[in-house]
Design an enzyme around this catalytic site. Structure first.
Site, PDB file in Angstrom:
ATOM      1  N   LYS A  38      24.374 -21.542 -61.301  1.00  0.00           N
ATOM      2  CA  LYS A  38      25.235 -20.548 -61.937  1.00  0.00           C
ATOM      3  C   LYS A  38      25.424 -20.825 -63.423  1.00  0.00           C
ATOM      4  O   LYS A  38      25.652 -19.898 -64.200  1.00  0.00           O
ATOM      5  CB  LYS A  38      26.588 -20.468 -61.236  1.00  0.00           C
ATOM      6  N   ARG A 143      42.324 -24.393 -53.739  1.00  0.00           N
ATOM      7  CA  ARG A 143      41.561 -23.181 -53.973  1.00  0.00           C
ATOM      8  C   ARG A 143      41.141 -22.656 -52.600  1.00  0.00           C
ATOM      9  O   ARG A 143      41.985 -22.198 -51.852  1.00  0.00           O
ATOM     10  CB  ARG A 143      40.384 -23.417 -54.923  1.00  0.00           C
TER      11      ARG A 143
END
Length: 370
Positions: A38, A143
């Site tokens: 990414k 998260r």
């Protein structure tokens, strides 16, 4: 020459990949390794470089759009798999709206919501596929994942997963260093491994992928302190920047300058260091602070916050100072430079992870290789 541009040193990246392989597999004993793409938006040349290394098992990304690029870069076999034997891993927990693409393009998917897993099972059944997944466990970073303190819930979800004919629970995965900036340590990763062992015993299954985090875990692996039982790491910054993300240390033997941003000077002027007049908010809604340093020789380069991250740029000329910028311009202080910079000259900057990510994402920044 087209500016701005990122110069990508493929030889340095190749070296960095080998250093990560050394740390993760040969020293820490991981059985599989995922390299994350990414940070460069699955750049085709870098994807091909990763695919050349036989010790990398997975190409991993958080965006399905990037993962689709793997198939363009590497091509597919008759069975529809990537050429070269690499598998694909989806990092971000999937949206329900993209499950058809997950089944089509992803070998191993990180996931946490049981309702989404059930929908994924239905999609996989329609495609005649058994979808491999990793169940995300939240070890305190807060998260994604099932919180590690609620073992009852974890086992409830595992029980539900094991009822699904087209889902294969390959293992568990943890992410740290992100939202809560919790550092992976021997104690929390050891407890993570214990959850895997407890799950195997309670449900009579075997989990072969115990994925112990990202580049923030490298420092443990290098120190020989990665808990036994961690079988996989997912590394991006480690091979792209040659750094680990827990303490910002360098990976031994790795290069930290594989990505260099080069931008052209479009103005050189001597001006006061303090703006003149009443000061309000800048182009991004912030109230900037300026120190009065008298008149300064300043240059403007044609790249801005839309294309990179100012705090993630280090001038290769150590006497250049970064003063600030807007969407399309960055102002640099060249007062004390030995070189006489002029309009049309190019200035180079080493990029940190966030600056690299933004520059590689920007369609306005060219990409070149050496």
């Amino acid at each position: 020459m087209k500016y701005p541009r990122v110069i990508i040193d493929l030889k340095k990246l190749e070296n960095n990949i080998e250093q990560i392989v050394r740390v993760a597999k040969r020293e820490a004993g991981c059985t599989t390794l995922a390299l994350v793409t990414k940070g460069h938006c699955a750049d085709a040349e870098i994807v091909k470089l990763i695919a050349k290394n036989p010790d990398v098992d997975y190409l991993a990304d958080s965006r399905i759009e990037n993962i689709k690029k793997y198939y363009d870069a590497l091509g597919t076999s008759a069975s529809g798999k990537l050429n070269g034997g690499k598998k694909t891993m989806m990092l971000r927990i999937p949206m329900q709206s993209e499950l058809a693409d997950i089944v089509k393009y992803i070998d191993l998917c990180q996931i946490s919501e049981i309702e989404t897993i059930k929908l994924l099972n239905r999609e996989a059944a329609s495609a005649g596929k058994v979808q491999d997944i990793l169940l995300m466990i939240d070890m305190g970073d807060l998260r994604e994942g099932l919180i590690f303190t609620d073992r009852e819930r974890i086992h409830e979800v595992v029980s539900e997963i094991l009822k699904l004919a087209n889902i294969s629970l390959r293992g568990i995965s943890v992410n740290m260093n992100c939202y809560g900036a919790i550092i992976p340590k021997e104690d929390n990763l050891s407890e993570f491994v214990s959850i895997a062992r407890e799950t195997e015993e309670k449900h009579g299954i075997s989990l072969d992928v115990i994925s112990g985090g990202n580049s923030g875990t490298i420092y443990l692996a290098e120190a020989g302190k990665l808990p036994i039982g961690i079988t996989n790491l997912r590394i991006g910054e480690g091979y792209l920047q040659g750094t680990e993300s827990s303490y910002a240390g360098n990976v031994s033997g790795a290069d930290q300058d594989a990505f260099v941003l080069e931008a052209e000077i479009v103005e050189v002027q001597t001006k006061p260091s303090l703006p003149i007049g009443e000061s309000g908010l800048d182009a991004f809604g912030h109230a900037p602070y300026y120190e009065d340093k008298g008149d300064m020789k300043r240059a403007i380069i044609a790249v801005g916050k839309q294309d990179t991250e100012l705090d993630s740029m280090t001038p290769l000329d150590a006497k250049i100072g970064i003063m600030g910028g807007s969407s399309d311009h960055i102002i640099i202080d060249i007062t004390n430079c030995d070189k006489e910079y002029d309009v049309g000259d190019a200035v180079k900057f080493r990029l940190g992870y966030s600056g690299m990510l933004r520059a590689m994402t920007s369609e306005y920044v060219a990409k070149t290789y050496k």
